[in-house]
Design an enzyme around this catalytic site. Sequence first.
Site, PDB file in Angstrom:
ATOM      1  N   SER A 452     -16.325  56.443  32.384  1.00 25.67           N
ATOM      2  CA  SER A 452     -15.408  55.323  32.118  1.00 25.67           C
ATOM      3  C   SER A 452     -14.311  55.354  33.183  1.00 25.67           C
ATOM      4  O   SER A 452     -14.057  56.410  33.794  1.00 25.67           O
ATOM      5  CB  SER A 452     -14.774  55.492  30.734  1.00 25.67           C
ATOM      6  OG  SER A 452     -13.669  54.619  30.575  1.00 25.67           O
ATOM      7  N   TYR A 465     -10.291  60.459  24.420  1.00 28.27           N
ATOM      8  CA  TYR A 465     -11.349  59.695  25.103  1.00 28.27           C
ATOM      9  C   TYR A 465     -11.303  59.972  26.616  1.00 28.27           C
ATOM     10  O   TYR A 465     -12.325  60.266  27.241  1.00 28.27           O
ATOM     11  CB  TYR A 465     -11.158  58.199  24.810  1.00 28.27           C
ATOM     12  CG  TYR A 465     -12.244  57.303  25.352  1.00 28.27           C
ATOM     13  CD1 TYR A 465     -13.473  57.190  24.718  1.00 28.27           C
ATOM     14  CD2 TYR A 465     -12.040  56.555  26.516  1.00 28.27           C
ATOM     15  CE1 TYR A 465     -14.465  56.356  25.218  1.00 28.27           C
ATOM     16  CE2 TYR A 465     -13.029  55.726  27.035  1.00 28.27           C
ATOM     17  CZ  TYR A 465     -14.236  55.630  26.376  1.00 28.27           C
ATOM     18  OH  TYR A 465     -15.219  54.819  26.872  1.00 28.27           O
TER      19      TYR A 465
HETATM   20  P1  NAD Z   1     -21.304  50.168  21.874  1.00 27.63           P
HETATM   21  O1  NAD Z   1     -20.564  50.656  20.682  1.00 27.63           O
HETATM   22  O2  NAD Z   1     -21.577  48.708  21.984  1.00 27.63           O
HETATM   23  O3  NAD Z   1     -22.674  50.931  22.039  1.00 27.63           O
HETATM   24  C1  NAD Z   1     -22.752  52.316  21.865  1.00 27.63           C
HETATM   25  C2  NAD Z   1     -24.092  52.638  21.249  1.00 27.63           C
HETATM   26  O4  NAD Z   1     -24.188  54.053  21.196  1.00 27.63           O
HETATM   27  C3  NAD Z   1     -24.238  52.134  19.830  1.00 27.63           C
HETATM   28  O5  NAD Z   1     -25.474  51.470  19.670  1.00 27.63           O
HETATM   29  C4  NAD Z   1     -24.184  53.367  18.984  1.00 27.63           C
HETATM   30  O6  NAD Z   1     -24.957  53.295  17.798  1.00 27.63           O
HETATM   31  C5  NAD Z   1     -24.700  54.412  19.921  1.00 27.63           C
HETATM   32  N1  NAD Z   1     -24.222  55.746  19.569  1.00 27.63           N
HETATM   33  C6  NAD Z   1     -22.996  56.110  19.215  1.00 27.63           C
HETATM   34  N2  NAD Z   1     -22.978  57.403  18.937  1.00 27.63           N
HETATM   35  C7  NAD Z   1     -24.223  57.864  19.118  1.00 27.63           C
HETATM   36  C8  NAD Z   1     -24.818  59.125  18.965  1.00 27.63           C
HETATM   37  N3  NAD Z   1     -24.125  60.190  18.559  1.00 27.63           N
HETATM   38  N4  NAD Z   1     -26.121  59.263  19.255  1.00 27.63           N
HETATM   39  C9  NAD Z   1     -26.831  58.198  19.649  1.00 27.63           C
HETATM   40  N5  NAD Z   1     -26.323  56.974  19.793  1.00 27.63           N
HETATM   41  C10 NAD Z   1     -25.022  56.815  19.532  1.00 27.63           C
HETATM   42  O7  NAD Z   1     -20.456  50.665  23.118  1.00 27.63           O
HETATM   43  P2  NAD Z   1     -20.536  50.347  24.675  1.00 27.63           P
HETATM   44  O8  NAD Z   1     -19.271  49.698  25.054  1.00 27.63           O
HETATM   45  O9  NAD Z   1     -21.790  49.711  25.045  1.00 27.63           O
HETATM   46  O10 NAD Z   1     -20.446  51.811  25.228  1.00 27.63           O
HETATM   47  C11 NAD Z   1     -21.482  52.448  25.918  1.00 27.63           C
HETATM   48  C12 NAD Z   1     -20.884  53.529  26.788  1.00 27.63           C
HETATM   49  O11 NAD Z   1     -20.011  52.920  27.732  1.00 27.63           O
HETATM   50  C13 NAD Z   1     -20.039  54.546  26.030  1.00 27.63           C
HETATM   51  O12 NAD Z   1     -20.252  55.833  26.551  1.00 27.63           O
HETATM   52  C14 NAD Z   1     -18.639  54.099  26.312  1.00 27.63           C
HETATM   53  O13 NAD Z   1     -17.710  55.137  26.215  1.00 27.63           O
HETATM   54  C15 NAD Z   1     -18.781  53.592  27.721  1.00 27.63           C
HETATM   55  N6  NAD Z   1     -17.740  52.676  28.152  1.00 27.63           N
HETATM   56  C16 NAD Z   1     -17.502  51.493  27.494  1.00 27.63           C
HETATM   57  C17 NAD Z   1     -16.500  50.654  27.944  1.00 27.63           C
HETATM   58  C18 NAD Z   1     -16.195  49.363  27.275  1.00 27.63           C
HETATM   59  O14 NAD Z   1     -15.148  48.781  27.585  1.00 27.63           O
HETATM   60  N7  NAD Z   1     -17.016  48.859  26.403  1.00 27.63           N
HETATM   61  C19 NAD Z   1     -15.745  51.026  29.048  1.00 27.63           C
HETATM   62  C20 NAD Z   1     -16.004  52.219  29.690  1.00 27.63           C
HETATM   63  C21 NAD Z   1     -17.007  53.030  29.241  1.00 27.63           C
END
Ligand code: NAD
Length: 581
Positions: A452, A465
Amino acid sequence: MTQTTRTVNSAGVNLTVHERGDAAAPTIILVHGYPDTSAVWNEVASRLEARFHVVTYDVRGAGESDAPKRTADYDLSLLAADLQAVADAVSPGRRVHLVAHDWGSIQTWESVTTAGAEQRFASYTTVSGPSLDHVGFWMRDKSQRSTRQLVRQGRKSWYIAAFHTPVAPVLWRTVLSKTFAPAIARMEGLPDAADYPSPTLGADGARGVKLYRANVRSSLRNPRERPTDVPVQLIIATKDRYVSPAIALSSKLWVSKLWVREVQTGHWLPRKAPDVMAQAVAEFVDYTEGGQEPRSLRRLRSGASSRAGAREFDDKLVVVTGAGSGIGRETALAFAALGATVVIADLNAAPAEATADLVRAQGVDAHAYVVDVSDVAAMEDFVKRVVADHGVPDVVVNNAGIGIAGSFLDTTAADWERIVDVNLLGVVTGCRLFGQAMVDRREGGQIVNVASAAAFTPSRALGAYCATKAAVLMLSECLRAELADKGIGVSAICPGIVNTPITTSTHYVGISDAEESDRRKRVSKQYALRNFPPSKVATAIVKAVRTNAAVVPVTPEARGARFMSRLSPGAMRRFAQIDAL
Ligand code: NAD
């Protein structure tokens, strides 16, 4: 299993031939190189004999076989006649599969490029030994090769010139008979073995220089056109000190049915990684015996054998964790659009199945798995099942992650445990288990860890985080350094604010449930207003795999934060004090 030995006579030259396994099973003849004997194949043969009729023999001049005196007796045409005689003796009237290494491979090209060879030979797996005729044309054809490639191969071939000097046989019988084996074992990292090299090494080395003298100059000067319709699996040993990948590929134009497998190894693949070699042979023999072509082979199709309109990730296997939602789902779809077979892993079954349906709608295979990335035992089981059911993945995207926000002092030990377990240790476990499988396969791969912009953007509101994401970024950098020489790339993706459902599941510490619910709604609105789609992060992930990018900040604010964190860490620290919640 026992081995039987017999002598096969090839126009007056007695060849010592060993057979293992059931003679009724498909026959595989393994041809050794120089200065080896059939013993070079012992480890591979023992892995194949349960399912195949495995035949090895000492070629003329080596080991227990006869050693004619004249240089002319080592002409390629005679070596091809020897192989024909062995095939006729061990498998009369039934086609055989050929596997060959080093000089054995050079001579076997002669056999498989003889007119009508496909009637006698069902397949050919070749490693570290090109056809001299193909090389002859390659050297002449400037459209096929660069001067740099030619010079590079020239540097690797110094020993061929040395073999044309009169001292070479003398050196073999005196010094090299004692020093060659330990030197090669050290340089190539070969395991100690009682059966290899053979005690006849000095004599084999001395006599075998005639192979070079009888053939190299003449073939390279006057190459003959030698196409083949025998299906060929060309294994390129990427770290071969003697045969460059470019020269190994010189056969590409001459083979109508070609599969190219790059293996991260030095010259002696049959001794260095017999599991890999045996697996590659078994897979190719099974297919050319009339089996279904597995995805793991389809992805290796090359040249005239590639499908028309082939896409970049056709038949590649991509694993995405947390693929039930947001960035993970879009990443699965992006790879599917480029032809990949996708393994979708998520904590929840229904969203994982929904992503799998969307992927299948693009006309490629998808397999959904329920797994908690923070559960090591469950991950071990998951990785085992993926490898057993679909093979070792070419790309792994460790994407699953959760959000926790709020003051450090309000973040409980349980909150820390959960976020570290999922965001950091989940990535660690994915890297460790899939990374090991990729290393063992020796065919490279790409690991992508979704970190991130929080990795380089300190914030009083996101301590836990930010800490996990900074750790993922550093882990990725360290792992990248460690796996580089295994042909495995590692990328860290650093998105900024991306419009996904993560805002609806983020846990806000230190406030009531009602306040948490309000805050989720407010932040979700802000993310929706920012409206950066997860599909753009998926595009960045695909690009990172294509280019093996190290660190990829996605979104303008992520790029800005990365730039500022280097230019003015002080400004970032002042910015971190703002309570963004
Ligand atoms: P999201 O919540 O839409 O998707 C995350 C998915 O991961 C969900 O389907 C959830 O069920 C699954 N998940 C959660 N815990 C889990 C576990 N223990 N085992 C297996 N699956 C699990 O979130 P997103 O925004 O798509 O995030 C995806 C990645 O991107 C994450 O690592 C997040 O930290 C990172 N990220 C997101 C953003 C943002 O702004 N959305 C920014 C930077 C980084």
